[in-house]
Enzyme design. Structure first.
Site, PDB file in Angstrom:
ATOM      1  N   HIS A  10       0.841  -1.205   0.000  1.00 52.34           N
ATOM      2  CA  HIS A  10       0.000   0.000   0.000  1.00 52.34           C
ATOM      3  C   HIS A  10       0.879   1.260   0.000  1.00 52.34           C
ATOM      4  O   HIS A  10       0.658   2.187  -0.780  1.00 52.34           O
ATOM      5  CB  HIS A  10      -0.926  -0.016   1.222  1.00 52.34           C
ATOM      6  N   GLU A  11       1.900   1.269   0.860  1.00 52.09           N
ATOM      7  CA  GLU A  11       2.790   2.440   0.915  1.00 52.09           C
ATOM      8  C   GLU A  11       3.574   2.576  -0.390  1.00 52.09           C
ATOM      9  O   GLU A  11       3.789   3.696  -0.868  1.00 52.09           O
ATOM     10  CB  GLU A  11       3.750   2.344   2.111  1.00 52.09           C
ATOM     11  N   HIS A  68       1.632   4.439  -2.858  1.00 47.55           N
ATOM     12  CA  HIS A  68       1.740   5.906  -2.765  1.00 47.55           C
ATOM     13  C   HIS A  68       2.987   6.410  -3.510  1.00 47.55           C
ATOM     14  O   HIS A  68       2.947   7.460  -4.147  1.00 47.55           O
ATOM     15  CB  HIS A  68       1.835   6.346  -1.295  1.00 47.55           C
ATOM     16  N   HIS A 124       3.099   9.010  -6.606  1.00 47.95           N
ATOM     17  CA  HIS A 124       3.964  10.190  -6.615  1.00 47.95           C
ATOM     18  C   HIS A 124       4.729  10.266  -7.924  1.00 47.95           C
ATOM     19  O   HIS A 124       4.797  11.303  -8.572  1.00 47.95           O
ATOM     20  CB  HIS A 124       4.922  10.113  -5.421  1.00 47.95           C
TER      21      HIS A 124
HETATM   22 ZN   LIG Z   1      -2.054   5.244   2.562  1.00 51.25          ZN
END
Ligand SMILES: [Zn+2]
Length: 230
Positions: free
Chosen positions: A99-100, A103, A107
């Site tokens: 999940h991270e 991100h 980006h």
């Molecule tokens: Zn998150």
């Protein structure tokens, strides 16, 4: 001292909602962090692998203290995992790590809601810091200004929570796709368990948005109500 019953209902309701959402995440995490992933990869390894697969070479994967304090820091380009997830080889750890990494991909791809969210961090922090001053100070000095000022600040916080929703749901959708694709989490029980942790985490953001919306509407209602009484 008079306390508006509606205000009390909103305060209690939003606190209960936040506690329920947090309790669900902790429960799901406690349960599914016991489910090992047969791939044997750690959270840090899968995060690094996902970054490599997406040609992201300027993001560092680092461990931190504090259970479930995992986040992606776009300013310092750090993918921060709590030690439990950094070293963990269970499906919850892999889900959070992916999940991270989602991100970090957002980006790199300049995913619009993440760009908006990053742009809004400064003003949202300012609005959040102003709220107690307006609530305690301005109500005595300039009561007519206080309600619109509070509505504005809570409106900014509410919009921030709103644009956080697509950012979080998209990161989770990416995590599920990537983990299925790389085979780090096996189909069936492993994937289902991981999904439950990530879905519970996503609900905390929905709860935060509902709370901020209710608070914002409360102040807007008072502002309009106050005008009518004049
Ligand atoms: Zn998150």
């Amino acid at each position: 001292m008079y306390i508006d019953p509606l205000y009390l209902v909103i305060m209690l309701g939003t606190t209960a909602l936040a506690m329920l959402a947090s309790w669900r995440v902790k429960g799901a995490y406690a349960r599914y962090s016991q489910v090992p992933a047969r791939s044997g990869l750690t959270g840090a390894q899968i995060a690094q692998r996902i970054l490599d697969l997406n040609n992201i070479h300027d993001v560092e994967v680092v461990p931190t203290h504090g259970l479930l304090s995992d986040h992606y820091d776009p300013t310092d380009k750090k993918l921060v995992l709590c030690e439990e997830n950094y070293y963990g080889t269970n499906v919850a750890a892999l889900g959070v790590a992916a999940h991270e990494a989602g991100h970090a991909i957002q980006h790199k791809q300049l995913y619009a809601p993440l760009q908006w969210r990053m742009a809004a961090v400064g003003i949202t922090t300012l609005a959040g810091q102003a709220i107690p001053f307006i609530g305690f100070g301005l109500f005595y000095i300039a009561p007519k200004l206080a309600l619109p000022a509070l509505a504005l600040c809570f409106g900014i916080v509410m919009l921030f929570q709103l644009i956080t929703l697509p950012v979080e749901f998209d990161a989770t959708a990416r995590a599920k796709r990537i983990l299925a694709h790389t085979g780090a989490v096996a189909p069936g029980e492993e994937t289902e368990s991981m999904g439950k942790v990530l879905d519970a985490a996503a609900l905390t953001y929905v709860a935060a948005f509902i709370s901020s919306l209710a608070t914002f509407l409360y102040y807007v209602m008072h502002m309009l109500g106050g005008r009518r009484e004049e």
